[in-house]
Design a protein around this motif. Structure first.
Motif, mmCIF file in Angstrom:
data_model
loop_
_atom_site.group_PDB
_atom_site.id
_atom_site.type_symbol
_atom_site.label_atom_id
_atom_site.label_comp_id
_atom_site.label_asym_id
_atom_site.label_seq_id
_atom_site.Cartn_x
_atom_site.Cartn_y
_atom_site.Cartn_z
ATOM 1 N N GLN A 228 -28.893 -11.770 -149.655
ATOM 2 C CA GLN A 228 -27.282 -11.369 -149.658
ATOM 3 C C GLN A 228 -27.049 -9.787 -148.660
ATOM 4 O O GLN A 228 -26.011 -9.470 -148.208
ATOM 5 N N LYS A 232 -24.634 -9.045 -145.973
ATOM 6 C CA LYS A 232 -23.893 -8.160 -145.708
ATOM 7 C C LYS A 232 -23.647 -6.762 -144.033
ATOM 8 O O LYS A 232 -23.233 -7.133 -143.223
ATOM 9 N N THR A 249 -19.407 -12.858 -146.358
ATOM 10 C CA THR A 249 -19.793 -12.949 -147.093
ATOM 11 C C THR A 249 -19.645 -13.431 -148.459
ATOM 12 O O THR A 249 -19.888 -13.684 -149.675
#
Ligand code: ATP
Ligand code: MG
Length: 551
Positions: A228, A232, A249
């Motif tokens: 993640q 991002k 996201t």
């Protein structure tokens, strides 16, 4: 000079080491020189976990395919253009074997002209200095590190540096890779590299990215420890929409991904090493539409990864069904069922299970039921000579554990009552001390040794110098077990007289047994195994069939 082979051997997991040997054998048989290249070398030097093994051979890597498959490798993709194999080696080790090649970029946006080359020429086509090293695995030069761009110095300086000024222009996917490595290692881009990167961004180099590189980079995301975080960073840099125009996201199931990583960690601590990449992709794309998901899947070069991703839901569904049925009617049966299920499935179901009862069973499997192990009366079992040295031990220990799980042995007394008939007989008494001395004594001792098992020999060291005299002073149950075996066989069947035997669960059709049902009984909770996972690579312009390009 650093001893890279030693470092290699100490840093690789046992499965990765076996993988190196397996690939080396295949390359040797084909008469090809083999080098370890790319991230593995970087990670060996830095101390970061080694995620996959990138090999380069001087020769056509595709010719190794049959040999490797015979040795247990699964081929996820074979790229004819770059003559690269994407493999999963036994133990889930991700590997890639590429042909050493040179690349010449004639026109922006067009794939390079490729030609077979030497390893040194091959290093010139790489992305960053820290990734442009090769370690020879060949007889005569084994352990020699080739580092024409001084990558070791950049590792020490902790910077990401391109090999030349045209790096991003020639292959814009290197900008995405730069973001991935800076995010992962928290190393900055070297000053001039940063300037080239900014200029590449401003001038829209990314429009010229090869479709095969897109797929390759999507796939790499699945293997990041903090996917993640990388996603991002991609979003911030504008790369995420390159991978898929509708990806953001906001499409990520953050809670699911967080739970996945947490549960994986918990499983690692218990000694399981589930492969999380398919589930990572699942959660990263949870809120993307079907069409976008199938575009992403089509772009990913490693087909075994895609299949595993596709199968997640149905496999979890069938495991949930089994956990709700008779097969999991008691704690012991549930234990056996889960012990034979693939760790990946348990992990995924642990996070996605809708029925409370199923989730609870998995929770018990990881926590409460493991505490039942503490109730196994190990000191008393040792006194009864039921030790790991006797062949019946695993079964006895497992039976006790399962009975305890089901609450069928409610007290220590009941447990001992169950165990006593299973105890092997005591070792025979030591032979009487010999009255003779000197030569005669020696002969007697030798004769005694011939008839008596060593551990059962005299309690006190004899005075003669024969071997029997050197036998242990006291019969130690642990060591004497093998000697005692021929005297009276152990009768594990007695267990079944007390309680109905617990039938071992049938392994799932697709099951790969990770831990025997008896493992928790004899094993202490393992340290998190340093994991090795399967991997992959390539790209495709969204919606278009990927044109593969090995790295
Ligand atoms: P990791 O596997 O840890 O993510 P890595 O550096 O090994 O990092 P891979 O994607 O496995 O990255 O690629 C293996 C190697 O292939 C790289 O180290 C690099 O040398 C080379 N490579 C990959 N992609 C490119 C590219 N776009 N341009 C040039 N070389 C590349
Ligand atoms: Mg790699």
């Amino acid at each position: 000079m650093a001893d890279y082979i030693y470092t290699l051997e100490t840093r690789l997991s046992p499965d990765q080491q076996k993988g190196v040997t397996l690939v080396l054998d295949a390359a040797k048989a084909a008469g090809m020189n083999l080098y370890l290249t790319g991230g593995a070398i970087r990670d060996i030097i830095t101390g970061f976990p080694i995620r996959d093994l990138d090999f380069t051979v001087q020769g056509n890597a595709l010719k190794l395919q049959k040999d490797l498959e015979r040795a247990g490798a699964v081929v996820g993709d074979a790229d004819n253009e770059t003559r690269t194999l994407l493999l999963t080696l036994p133990g889930g080790v991700r590997a890639e074997i590429a042909m050493a090649r040179s690349e010449r970029y004639d026109k922006q946006g067009k794939p390079p002209q490729m030609a077979p080359a030497t390893i040194i020429e091959d290093l010139r086509r790489r992305d960053f200095t820290v990734n442009a090293m090769a370690l020879s695995l060949n007889e005569g030069s084994r352990g020699l590190l080739m580092d024409p761009f001084n990558g070791v110095a950049d590792i020490e300086a902790k910077v990401i540096r391109v090999l030349h000024n045209y790096a991003f222009l020639e292959d814009p996917s290197r900008m995405i890779r730069a973001t991935r490595f800076t995010t992962r290692f928290h190393w900055p881009l070297e000053e001039r590299t940063q300037a080239r990167y900014e200029s590449g961004k401003e001038n829209g180099y990314i429009e010229y990215i090869q479709s095969s590189s897109i797929g390759y980079e999507i796939e790499q995301l699945a293997y990041e420890d903090d996917p993640q975080g990388v996603l991002k960073a991609y979003e911030k840099e504008g790369w995420l929409k390159v991978l898929n125009p509708r990806w953001s996201t906001a499409k990520v199931d953050t809670a699911g991904l967080g739970a996945l990583m947490k549960t994986r960690q918990q499983m690692n601590e218990l000694g399981y090493t589930p492969e999380v990449a398919p589930a990572v992709l699942y959660f990263l794309t949870e809120r993307l539409g079907e069409k976008d998901i199938s575009d992403l899947r089509r772009a990913i070069p490693r087909k075994d990864l895609v299949e595993a991703w596709k199968d997640l839901d149905s496999n979890a569904h069938s495991l949930a069904k089994r956990l709700s049925g008779k097969e999991a009617g008691t704690p012991s049966r549930t234990w056996q069922l889960l012990s034979s299920a693939r760790p990946e499935m348990i992990l995924f179901l642990a996070i996605t299970a809708r029925q409370q009862a199923v989730a609870q069973k998995i929770k018990n499997f990881f926590t409460k039921w493991r505490q039942v192990q503490q109730k196994i009366p190990l000191p008393e079992m040792t006194e009864l000579r039921i030790t790991p040295q006797i062949p019946a031990y695993p079964k006895i220990a497992n039976d006790v554990f399962l009975l305890l799980l089901d609450g069928k042995l409610r007290s220590r007394t009941e447990t001992l009552k169950f165990l006593k008939p299973l105890a092997p007989p005591p070792p025979p008494p030591p032979p009487p001390p010999s009255a003779k001395r000197g030569r005669g004594a020696k002969a007697a001792a030798v004769a005694a040794a011939a008839v008596a098992p060593p551990a059962a020999a005299s309690g006190k060291p004899g005075k003669g110098k024969g071997k029997a005299a050197a036998a242990p002073a006291t019969p130690v149950p642990v060591k004497s077990a093998p000697a005692a075996k021929p005297v009276v066989p152990v009768k594990p069947v007695a267990a079944e007289r007390h309680v109905a035997p617990v039938k071992p669960a049938k392994p799932a059709a697709d099951a790969k047994v990770s831990q025997p049902a008896s493992a928790p009984v004899v094993k202490k909770p393992g340290k998190p195994a340093k994991t090795t996972k399967p991997a992959a690579k390539t790209k495709a312009k969204a919606n278009s069939k990927p044109k593969k390009k090995g790295k």
